[in-house]
Design an enzyme around this catalytic site. Structure first.
Site, short mmCIF file in Angstrom:
data_model
loop_
_atom_site.label_atom_id
_atom_site.label_comp_id
_atom_site.label_asym_id
_atom_site.label_seq_id
_atom_site.Cartn_x
_atom_site.Cartn_y
_atom_site.Cartn_z
N ASN B 78 0.79 -1.34 0.01
CA ASN B 78 -0.16 -0.16 0.34
C ASN B 78 1.14 1.37 -0.38
OD1 ASN B 78 -1.83 -2.10 2.13
ND2 ASN B 78 -2.50 -1.87 0.27
N ILE B 85 1.68 6.53 0.67
CA ILE B 85 0.66 5.80 0.95
C ILE B 85 -0.70 5.14 0.59
CG2 ILE B 85 0.29 4.99 3.40
CD1 ILE B 85 2.06 7.15 4.03
N CYS B 86 -1.21 4.35 0.28
CA CYS B 86 -3.03 4.98 0.08
C CYS B 86 -3.79 4.55 1.45
CB CYS B 86 -2.93 3.05 -1.15
SG CYS B 86 -4.60 2.25 -1.23
N LEU B 87 -4.55 4.86 2.04
CA LEU B 87 -4.80 4.37 3.17
C LEU B 87 -6.36 5.50 3.42
CD1 LEU B 87 -3.50 3.48 6.39
CD2 LEU B 87 -3.50 5.76 6.62
N LYS B 91 -7.52 10.13 2.84
CA LYS B 91 -8.70 10.66 1.58
C LYS B 91 -10.18 10.43 1.20
CE LYS B 91 -5.37 7.47 -1.45
NZ LYS B 91 -5.67 6.54 -2.00
#
Ligand SMILES: [Zn+2]
Ligand SMILES: [Zn+2]
Ligand SMILES: [Zn+2]
Ligand SMILES: [Zn+2]
Ligand SMILES: [Zn+2]
Ligand SMILES: [Zn+2]
Lengths: 532, 149
Positions: B78, B85-87, B91
């Site tokens: 992620n 960072i994909c969190l 978002k």
């Protein structure tokens, strides 16, 4: 405009593959429309036999395999549709129109679901949408709370106004307003703004919005609310052209996109794919387009050198820049004539010079990079990419030349007294070129993924024919202005021929695609299988 | 522009009551810019590593989330090559009631529970799904190499 709309839809209602799709029951208007149309449809076919040609050429009596049904709606149409649904639902629910509108928006315009839920658990549904009895008795209000600290701004002023919905997440009014402004202005949200509290899924209801929304945000809010109607309806999409206000209605479902490429034509003139809203990409299906564009992006560094604007003359090696859409190149220095696509000698192409649309393992190697030769798969990709990019670039160059020509034609018009209507053939030719190159471009992406069978040859023949027609027409644009007037007849013929070849190619390909006749090479799953 | 009370309060609290395994120190010349370190959680392939991040509070913070990025190289499905960072909370699920502290805790939790089904780094996620043991071993190795305390 109205009658044209009816006509367009009427010629679309006699299709073969819509017969199993049920008429959308929540859209009474459509039902009515369909009934009216099937009647006029009948008339059209009869008229067809007695010289339909005199009619507007856009009115085609029959539908091709690559065409889909669609309607274009103006903002007023969309408003009217909403009002109509609100009125209908209002009488079922016995609620005033304002409250019904809120309920419908809250249920994402799913009328059936709303009515069902409402009949089963009325209070709950009203409460969720912020219309419950509780709310009527105790409308939302701002209040001062002693000892309160706002979690957003950390202020703790004694007479700070605060607000919370039923979930109890309380913040100061200033922060709440700032939050709404960010959501509405920057993020374009309206119908489903969530409570600012962490992990709270409560939607800020309309009564609370009435209380909190600053006056300057109301217009924007109403506009967004209107837009959500289209966003919520599966069969409606906004035209993606910049500043376009129209929405398109098309019944093609996502699961059909492997077999149908639903290009629609907005009233603003823009052609786009209803499936993915990208520019028209017929004959290639959406999933293939997505895959191709991803590939081009990933491989762009290796591929860039080949799509560059300049090449070397194969004879004298001086640098030559492509300055028109045509592939017939003449070196300024040594007068060598060659083909931009394959770098082969032009004279050898003869009348059948268009065998450079197909990738032949043996031919054309000489002019290609020695390094790439050992990399078969890259080379194969580049073959198709090169042609794809070439048409993309040529379309731009064709347009540039046309714009220059148009300017000169205006001058010519002024000096020779040629009428406006007499120079329109150039416009038609230019549009045909743009559209055909767009199609050709995607045939190369399509061909890249195509596994060889007896159908691919027909496909390639169609491609070759269209390409030849396009290059012939494109070449005419490079003639000096004073000759153009005399070429009018010829140009009109070539334009018509281009359009005809394009229709044949799209029609054949769409038919085979629909029948699941194509299969796929190189790691991509077959078109007739749903991609993940 | 004066620093909003919210940011002052948050910074004070980060200093006064630090979170275990996490530090966030604002730059003296830009109080919206923080140097962050996160220790790899126990029992995870990042255990024993100390990861550097940069964190920036945009003008409309806390209406919009902080901007945050790993500076230390990390092998994680992620987190991409650029350290992004994909969190969800960074978002769509950001709430202005969240804080720097809560975000950093979420990132630490993400190190303990990689989610290859919502990948940002596609190649890493692929590896993670195909051969989890090998992927974890790579993550350990990268931690030893790049995230030295
Ligand atoms: Zn506040
Ligand atoms: Zn809440
Ligand atoms: Zn449009
Ligand atoms: Zn599409
Ligand atoms: Zn030359
Ligand atoms: Zn050629």
């Amino acid at each position: 405009m109205d009658s044209e709309n009816e006509y367009n839809s009427s010629q679309m209602s006699d299709d073969g593959f819509m017969e199993d799709s049920d008429v959308d029951m929540d859209d009474g208007e459509c039902l009515l429309f369909a009934a009216v149309l099937s009647e006029s449809d009948f008339e059209v076919e009869e008229e067809d036999d007695v010289g339909f040609e005199t009619q507007d050429k856009d009115i085609k009596p029959t539908k091709h395999a690559y065409e889909v049904d669609f309607n274009v709606f103006s903002p007023a149409d969309i408003h009217a549709q909403q009002d109509k649904q609100i009125a209908e639902t209002s009488s079922i629910l016995e609620q005033p129109p304002e409250a019904t509108a809120i309920l419908l928006r809250h249920s994402r315009w799913n009328k059936e679901k709303l009515v069902e839920a409402y009949l089963e658990r009325r209070e709950e549904v009203l409460e969720e949408a912020g219309l419950g009895e509780e709310v009527q008795k105790h409308p939302p209000k701002v209040m001062k709370v002693p000892g309160f600290v706002c979690d957003i701004c950390c202020d703790d002023d004694e007479d700070m106004e605060t607000f919370a919905m039923k979930c109890g997440h309380r913040f100061c009014v200033d922060c709440y307003k700032r939050y709404l402004r960010t959501k509405i202005k920057d993020e374009g949200e309206a119908a489903r703004i969530r409570c600012p509290g962490d992990k709270c899924n409560r939607i800020v209801d309309s009564k609370s919005l009435d209380l909190l929304l600053p006056p300057d945000l109301r217009d924007r809010y109403n506009e967004l609310i209107n837009r959500t109607y289209v966003d919520d309806k599966e069969n409606l999409k906004w035209c993606p052209a910049p500043n376009c206000v129209y929405a398109v209605d098309c019944k093609i479902k996502d699961r059909e996109l492997m077999r149908i490429v639903p290009t629609v034509h907005c009233n603003c003139g823009h052609y786009f794919c209803f499936g993915c809203t990208l520019n028209d990409h017929q004959p290639a299906p959406c999933a293939l387009v997505k895959k191709w564009m991803k590939k081009c992006e990933d491989d762009s560094e290796t591929a860039n050198w080949i799509s560059a604007n300049t090449k070397e003359c194969p004879k004298c090696h001086s640098t030559i820049e492509k300055n028109g859409g045509c592939n017939h190149m003449t070196c300024r220095k040594c007068r060598n004539e060659f083909c931009w696509m394959c770098m082969g000698v032009w004279s050898e192409h003869g009348t059948a010079w268009y065998n450079c649309n197909r990738y032949e393992e043996k031919s054309g190697h000489d002019a290609r990079d020695a390094q790439a030769r050992s990399r078969q798969s890259l080379e194969r990709y580049l073959h198709y990419y090169n042609r794809y990019a070439n048409h993309e670039q040529s379309a731009k160059l064709d347009k540039d030349i046309y714009l220059k020509t148009e300017k000169k034609m205006t001058q010519l018009q002024n000096s020779t007294g040629m009428s406006w209507i007499e120079v329109q053939f150039l416009d038609a030719a230019s549009q045909a070129l743009q559209q055909c190159r767009q199609t050709l471009k995607w045939t190369y992406a399509f061909a890249y993924y195509l596994a060889r069978n007896n159908l691919t040859e027909i496909f390639e023949d169609n491609q070759k024919d269209l390409e030849m027609a396009v290059e012939n027409l494109s070449e005419m644009f490079e003639k000096p202005i004073d000759q153009l007037k005399g070429l009018k007849r010829d140009m009109l013929d070539k334009t018509a021929y281009c359009n005809k070849r394009r229709i044949i190619l799209l029609d054949d390909t769409a038919t085979n695609l629909k029948d699941g006749e194509f299969s796929c090479a190189f790691g991509m799953m077959g078109f007739n299988v749903t991609l993940p | 522009m004066a620093l909003p009370k919210r940011i002052i309060k948050e910074t004070e609290r980060l200093m006064a009551e630090p979170v275990k395994g996490i530090s966030a120190v604002p730059h003296e010349d830009n109080l919206r810019y923080f140097d962050v370190t996160i220790e790899g959680p126990e029992q995870s392939p990042y255990e024993g590593g100390v990861f550097k991040l940069e964190l920036f509070l945009p003008d409309d913070y806390p209406m919009t989330p902080p901007k945050i990025r790993f500076l230390t190289k990390i092998y994680h499905p992620n987190i991409d090559r650029l350290g992004r960072i994909c969190l969800d909370v960074l978002k769509g699920n950001w709430s202005p009631a969240l804080q720097i502290r809560t975000i950093l805790l979420s990132i630490q939790a993400l190190l303990g529970a990689p989610n290859p089904d919502d990948p940002l780094a596609n190649d890493v996620a692929q590896k993670w799904k195909e051969d989890q043991n090998a992927a974890i071993e790579t993550a350990r190795q990268w931690t030893r190499e790049h995230a030295k305390p």
